[in-house]
Design a protein around this motif. Structure first.
Motif, PDB file in Angstrom:
ATOM      1  N   VAL A  38      39.320   6.428  -5.639  1.00  0.00           N
ATOM      2  CA  VAL A  38      37.912   6.750  -6.255  1.00  0.00           C
ATOM      3  C   VAL A  38      36.996   5.509  -6.282  1.00  0.00           C
ATOM      4  O   VAL A  38      37.433   4.502  -7.126  1.00  0.00           O
ATOM      5  N   PRO A  39      35.847   5.283  -5.697  1.00  0.00           N
ATOM      6  CA  PRO A  39      35.181   4.136  -5.854  1.00  0.00           C
ATOM      7  C   PRO A  39      34.053   4.352  -6.993  1.00  0.00           C
ATOM      8  O   PRO A  39      33.862   5.394  -7.504  1.00  0.00           O
ATOM      9  N   LEU A  40      33.947   3.320  -7.827  1.00  0.00           N
ATOM     10  CA  LEU A  40      32.840   3.102  -9.072  1.00  0.00           C
ATOM     11  C   LEU A  40      31.874   2.209  -8.504  1.00  0.00           C
ATOM     12  O   LEU A  40      32.046   1.279  -7.537  1.00  0.00           O
ATOM     13  N   TYR A  41      30.387   2.379  -9.026  1.00  0.00           N
ATOM     14  CA  TYR A  41      29.352   1.861  -8.595  1.00  0.00           C
ATOM     15  C   TYR A  41      28.747   1.916  -7.420  1.00  0.00           C
ATOM     16  O   TYR A  41      27.457   2.283  -7.197  1.00  0.00           O
ATOM     17  N   THR A  42      29.443   1.491  -6.450  1.00  0.00           N
ATOM     18  CA  THR A  42      28.776   1.562  -5.022  1.00  0.00           C
ATOM     19  C   THR A  42      29.915   2.235  -3.918  1.00  0.00           C
ATOM     20  O   THR A  42      31.306   2.051  -4.243  1.00  0.00           O
ATOM     21  N   PRO A  43      29.770   2.820  -2.758  1.00  0.00           N
ATOM     22  CA  PRO A  43      30.576   2.883  -1.712  1.00  0.00           C
ATOM     23  C   PRO A  43      31.356   1.601  -1.531  1.00  0.00           C
ATOM     24  O   PRO A  43      30.791   0.477  -1.569  1.00  0.00           O
ATOM     25  N   THR A  44      32.560   1.545  -1.350  1.00  0.00           N
ATOM     26  CA  THR A  44      33.179   0.350  -1.020  1.00  0.00           C
ATOM     27  C   THR A  44      33.031  -0.088   0.572  1.00  0.00           C
ATOM     28  O   THR A  44      32.655   0.756   1.346  1.00  0.00           O
ATOM     29  N   LEU A  45      33.185  -1.369   0.852  1.00  0.00           N
ATOM     30  CA  LEU A  45      33.207  -1.764   2.167  1.00  0.00           C
ATOM     31  C   LEU A  45      34.376  -2.332   2.474  1.00  0.00           C
ATOM     32  O   LEU A  45      34.891  -3.405   1.686  1.00  0.00           O
ATOM     33  N   THR A  46      34.910  -1.873   3.598  1.00  0.00           N
ATOM     34  CA  THR A  46      35.942  -2.516   4.096  1.00  0.00           C
ATOM     35  C   THR A  46      36.193  -2.981   5.514  1.00  0.00           C
ATOM     36  O   THR A  46      35.355  -2.283   6.257  1.00  0.00           O
ATOM     37  N   ASP A  47      36.832  -3.614   6.174  1.00  0.00           N
ATOM     38  CA  ASP A  47      36.945  -4.150   7.346  1.00  0.00           C
ATOM     39  C   ASP A  47      38.036  -3.172   8.123  1.00  0.00           C
ATOM     40  O   ASP A  47      38.342  -3.568   9.383  1.00  0.00           O
ATOM     41  N   GLU A  48      38.633  -2.125   7.415  1.00  0.00           N
ATOM     42  CA  GLU A  48      39.549  -1.405   8.313  1.00  0.00           C
ATOM     43  C   GLU A  48      39.343  -0.137   7.659  1.00  0.00           C
ATOM     44  O   GLU A  48      38.379   0.246   7.015  1.00  0.00           O
ATOM     45  N   ARG A  49      40.068   0.828   8.127  1.00  0.00           N
ATOM     46  CA  ARG A  49      39.905   2.440   7.835  1.00  0.00           C
ATOM     47  C   ARG A  49      39.688   2.323   6.221  1.00  0.00           C
ATOM     48  O   ARG A  49      40.457   2.034   5.669  1.00  0.00           O
ATOM     49  N   ASN A  50      38.545   2.987   6.026  1.00  0.00           N
ATOM     50  CA  ASN A  50      38.420   3.132   4.407  1.00  0.00           C
ATOM     51  C   ASN A  50      38.745   4.674   4.149  1.00  0.00           C
ATOM     52  O   ASN A  50      38.406   5.570   4.335  1.00  0.00           O
ATOM     53  N   VAL A  51      39.723   4.666   3.041  1.00  0.00           N
ATOM     54  CA  VAL A  51      40.331   5.496   2.588  1.00  0.00           C
ATOM     55  C   VAL A  51      39.974   6.273   1.246  1.00  0.00           C
ATOM     56  O   VAL A  51      40.504   7.099   0.556  1.00  0.00           O
ATOM     57  N   SER A  52      38.745   5.637   0.962  1.00  0.00           N
ATOM     58  CA  SER A  52      38.204   5.902  -0.567  1.00  0.00           C
ATOM     59  C   SER A  52      37.397   7.184  -0.368  1.00  0.00           C
ATOM     60  O   SER A  52      37.128   7.719   0.720  1.00  0.00           O
ATOM     61  N   ARG A  53      37.359   8.187  -1.683  1.00  0.00           N
ATOM     62  CA  ARG A  53      36.331   9.278  -1.561  1.00  0.00           C
ATOM     63  C   ARG A  53      34.839   9.152  -1.148  1.00  0.00           C
ATOM     64  O   ARG A  53      34.346   7.839  -1.678  1.00  0.00           O
ATOM     65  N   GLU A  54      34.326  10.240  -0.821  1.00  0.00           N
ATOM     66  CA  GLU A  54      33.055   9.980  -0.598  1.00  0.00           C
ATOM     67  C   GLU A  54      32.250   9.674  -1.775  1.00  0.00           C
ATOM     68  O   GLU A  54      31.274   9.067  -1.883  1.00  0.00           O
TER      69      GLU A  54
END
Length: 443
Positions: A38-54
């Motif tokens: 679960v991301p807080l503040y902003t969506p997370t930025l990753t350089d591989e497949r992002n598995v965080s919730r929308e």
């Protein structure tokens, strides 16, 4: 195992903490565990497949507005959705809103107060959402700057809370008083609500108990790991190709690019080669553009001319290509860095590193034998290390081979997941015994 992982987005920047959290969550998901990132503040930025919730909780705009005005602490949730949307958060992130040290201090203290802070409404949104979720076994926080959530989450879910330690001391030491002292006090007050603290390096495991008042028995080491997919050994340096020194990290004074420029110039003076390059890549925030302009001016004064090149922010493919084109990497941070993901990424391509003997750098270099150590904040010592790699092909080949093989043996994401699961099992077993339910313990 069902795990609630909370991570903190860093807007448009590739953040080492986000990359670590996403990589670990991805590996655990691949093993069949039910991980909710679960991301807080902003969506997370990753350089591989992002598995965080929308969905993003504690949306950065809401947090900012509630900090500044009591009005927004009571607005209807339907209205909040306008600025909590993913689009709004992305647009706000691109605007690079500047905040004063005082504003950061006030906001940090408020977040550490948890239910008593100005963002109480955001906490209530998170808890309401969790009530509709299937039960979790464990909760993981990304760092102690969010430890104000530990008690309300532990009480709402009746499950143990773990907290990763991965770089918060640099942020805390940058806060002005009285916010630094108040933040440290609040973190220490909340330590009892966390079952286990996971340090990402041996250095941090030894340093943080004294810094934050964490009992030694609550500390566990879970070394960093990266996903090795796509990382390949760099091609051998061809005759006549310029010797290439690389820097790959956020461009900021504490990361030491200015020191590397001085060291490179000294190395260049003594290097018995007609050509060389200093290639730089990494996120450059608005607040550090003047710093970078100063670095560019200094490079020109030293006569580096076209040898100095800034590549900007790179995605995963661009990053790997960049690293494979280097002969050595150096990020001579001027503080005790607790992570050093950029070293693992470089060594995964067989790139030797030359780093100051401080923080986690020391253990990473000594354990992998994939680089050389220099004296901290010493351009001449750093230059000597770079020159050794440049002028001793046998040494460079040995360091390269060590880096490539040992980083896989010691710092693959699979090893990080193995250790994390071991610690989580210990925590759940302890929790079950304390609750008088030994039959619920995890094997």
């Amino acid at each position: 195992m069902r795990i609630l992982y909370i991570t903190a987005g860093a807007a448009q920047m590739y953040c080492g903490s986000c990359l670590r959290d996403n990589a670990l969550a991805s590996e655990l998901l691949a093993r069949g565990h039910d991980v909710v990132l679960v991301p807080l503040y902003t969506p997370t930025l990753t350089d591989e497949r992002n598995v965080s919730r929308e969905r993003v909780f504690f949306g950065g705009i809401s947090v900012y507005l509630e900090q500044h005005s009591a009005l927004f602490r009571h607005t209807p949730r339907l209205l909040d959705r306008l600025w909590d949307s993913k689009l709004a958060l992305k647009l706000a992130a691109r605007s690079s809103i500047q905040t004063s040290p005082r504003m950061l201090g006030e906001l940090t203290v408020s977040m550490l107060k948890g239910e008593e802070g100005r963002q109480r409404k955001e906490l209530e949104k998170l808890l309401d959402w969790l009530r509709g979720e299937p039960p979790f076994d464990l909760v993981c926080l990304p760092y102690t700057l969010l430890i104000g959530l530990a008690r309300p989450l532990r009480e709402a879910l009746a499950r143990p809370v773990c907290c990763t330690l991965q770089g918060e001391d640099l942020f805390l030491e940058g806060l002005p008083e009285p916010y630094r002292a108040e933040s440290l006090r609040l973190i220490r007050e909340n330590v009892p609500h966390v079952e286990r603290f996971l340090a990402v390096s041996r250095y941090y495991e030894e340093f943080m108990p004294g810094y934050l008042g964490i009992p030694r028995e609550k500390m566990s080491l879970v070394p960093l790991g990266i996903n090795m997919q796509g990382y390949e050994m760099r091609p051998p340096r061809e005759a006549g190709r310029p010797f290439t020194v690389g820097y790959f990290a956020r461009v900021a004074p504490e990361k030491g690019l200015h020191l590397l420029v001085e060291a490179y110039a000294l190395m260049r003076r003594d290097l018995n080669a007609p050509e060389a390059r200093l290639e730089v890549a990494g996120y450059l925030g608005a607040e550090h553009r003047d710093y970078f302009k100063g670095v560019e001016r200094r490079a020109a004064e030293l006569g580096l001319g076209r040898e100095f090149n800034y590549r900007g922010v790179l995605d995963r493919g661009g990053k790997i290509e960049f690293l494979r084109g280097l002969d050595v990497l150096s990020v001579p941070a001027t503080y005790d860095e607790p992570k050093g993901i950029f070293l693992l990424e470089a060594m995964a391509c067989g790139v030797p590193v030359v780093q100051p003997r401080r923080g986690a750098f020391t253990e990473l270099v000594e354990r992998t034998r994939g680089g050389l150590l220099a004296e901290p904040d010493d351009a001449e010592s750093l230059a000597a290390g770079l020159l050794r790699v440049a002028e001793d092909p046998a040494l460079a080949a040995e360091l390269s081979a060590n880096a490539f093989s040992n980083v896989r043996l010691q710092h693959a994401v699979t090893h990080m997941a193995d250790r994390a699961l071991e610690v989580y099992g210990e925590v759940l077993n302890s929790h079950a015994r304390a609750a008088g339910r030994p039959d619920a313990a995890v094997a």
